[in-house]
Design a protein around this motif. Structure first.
Motif, PDB file in Angstrom:
ATOM      1  N   UNK A 161       0.821  -1.218   0.000  1.00  0.00           N
ATOM      2  CA  UNK A 161       0.000   0.000   0.000  1.00  0.00           C
ATOM      3  C   UNK A 161       0.854   1.267   0.000  1.00  0.00           C
ATOM      4  N   UNK A 162       0.294   2.303  -0.580  1.00  0.00           N
ATOM      5  CA  UNK A 162       0.909   3.622  -0.534  1.00  0.00           C
ATOM      6  C   UNK A 162       0.083   4.534   0.368  1.00  0.00           C
ATOM      7  N   UNK A 163      -1.201   4.273   0.406  1.00  0.00           N
ATOM      8  CA  UNK A 163      -2.130   5.060   1.212  1.00  0.00           C
ATOM      9  C   UNK A 163      -2.665   4.168   2.330  1.00  0.00           C
ATOM     10  N   UNK A 164      -2.542   4.637   3.568  1.00  0.00           N
ATOM     11  CA  UNK A 164      -2.949   3.852   4.732  1.00  0.00           C
ATOM     12  C   UNK A 164      -4.150   4.454   5.448  1.00  0.00           C
ATOM     13  N   UNK A 165      -4.897   5.296   4.768  1.00  0.00           N
ATOM     14  CA  UNK A 165      -6.127   5.816   5.329  1.00  0.00           C
ATOM     15  C   UNK A 165      -6.068   7.293   5.632  1.00  0.00           C
ATOM     16  N   UNK A 166      -7.244   7.805   5.946  1.00  0.00           N
ATOM     17  CA  UNK A 166      -7.399   9.225   6.243  1.00  0.00           C
ATOM     18  C   UNK A 166      -6.479   9.641   7.389  1.00  0.00           C
ATOM     19  N   UNK A 167      -5.927  10.838   7.258  1.00  0.00           N
ATOM     20  CA  UNK A 167      -5.032  11.411   8.267  1.00  0.00           C
ATOM     21  C   UNK A 167      -3.771  10.577   8.500  1.00  0.00           C
TER      22      UNK A 167
END
Length: 182
Positions: A161-167
């Motif tokens: 993953x590159x994005x692990x969620x909001x904030x």
């Protein structure tokens, strides 16, 4: 050491995430270099580890072609909100500090590695580029972006993953190795 041991070593050193790099994901793109040329970070043409000082895309492609496997390492920060600059800076510093430690370890063990960091080089207050050679060629390395890599795409194609969620904010680096070093 095999790839799983390298990944484990990175995680034990303090990275949030680590995994095997898909070497086919290493596509050195002129479009990414064009983003560097826009000079939003104010390092284009002022540093050995940034374009054009780090070499042409042809140079980079040729350099990377001699490596057969790699590891991606990431540091993810959990921000209180999207304006949490303190967490952003802390995650960036942790990524940099841990990557320096990891590369120092791996350079003692392997004859030839190619590290690619996250963000620009900040070793010297003022870089010697282009008037004199780099003062610290063993400690300075270009970022993945400086080499023309679309980092989120490299991660996606490597099943990381590159994005692990909001904030959240994530910094990504990688290192390439030769089969002869195993």
């Amino acid at each position: 050491m095999n790839i799983d041991e390298l990944v484990k070593e990175a995680l034990e050193l303090g990275f949030s995430h680590a995994g095997k790099l898909n070497m086919d994901a290493l596509v050195f793109m002129p479009e990414v270099r064009d983003m560097c040329r826009a000079d939003r970070c104010h390092s284009y043409g002022k540093c050995w580890t940034c374009p054009p000082g780090c070499g042409t895309l042809e140079d980079i492609t040729e350099r990377a072609a001699k490596y057969s496997y790699g590891v991606i390492v990431q540091t993810t920060g959990e921000m209180e909100d999207e304006f949490d600059a303190e967490t952003t800076m802390l995650a960036a510093q942790n990524q940099k500090d841990n990557f320096i430690k990891l590369i120092d370890i791996w350079k003692k063990r392997y004859d030839d590695i190619l590290p690619m960091g996250a963000g620009g080089c900040r070793i010297c207050e003022k870089c010697t580029y282009p008037d004199a050679p780099c003062r610290f060629p063993d400690k300075a390395w270009p970022s993945m972006e400086a080499y023309g890599l679309w980092v989120s795409k490299v991660c996606e194609l490597s099943d990381i993953p590159y994005y692990y969620g909001k904030n959240t904010i994530t910094y990504t680096s990688c290192c390439l190795f030769n089969n002869t070093d195993q």
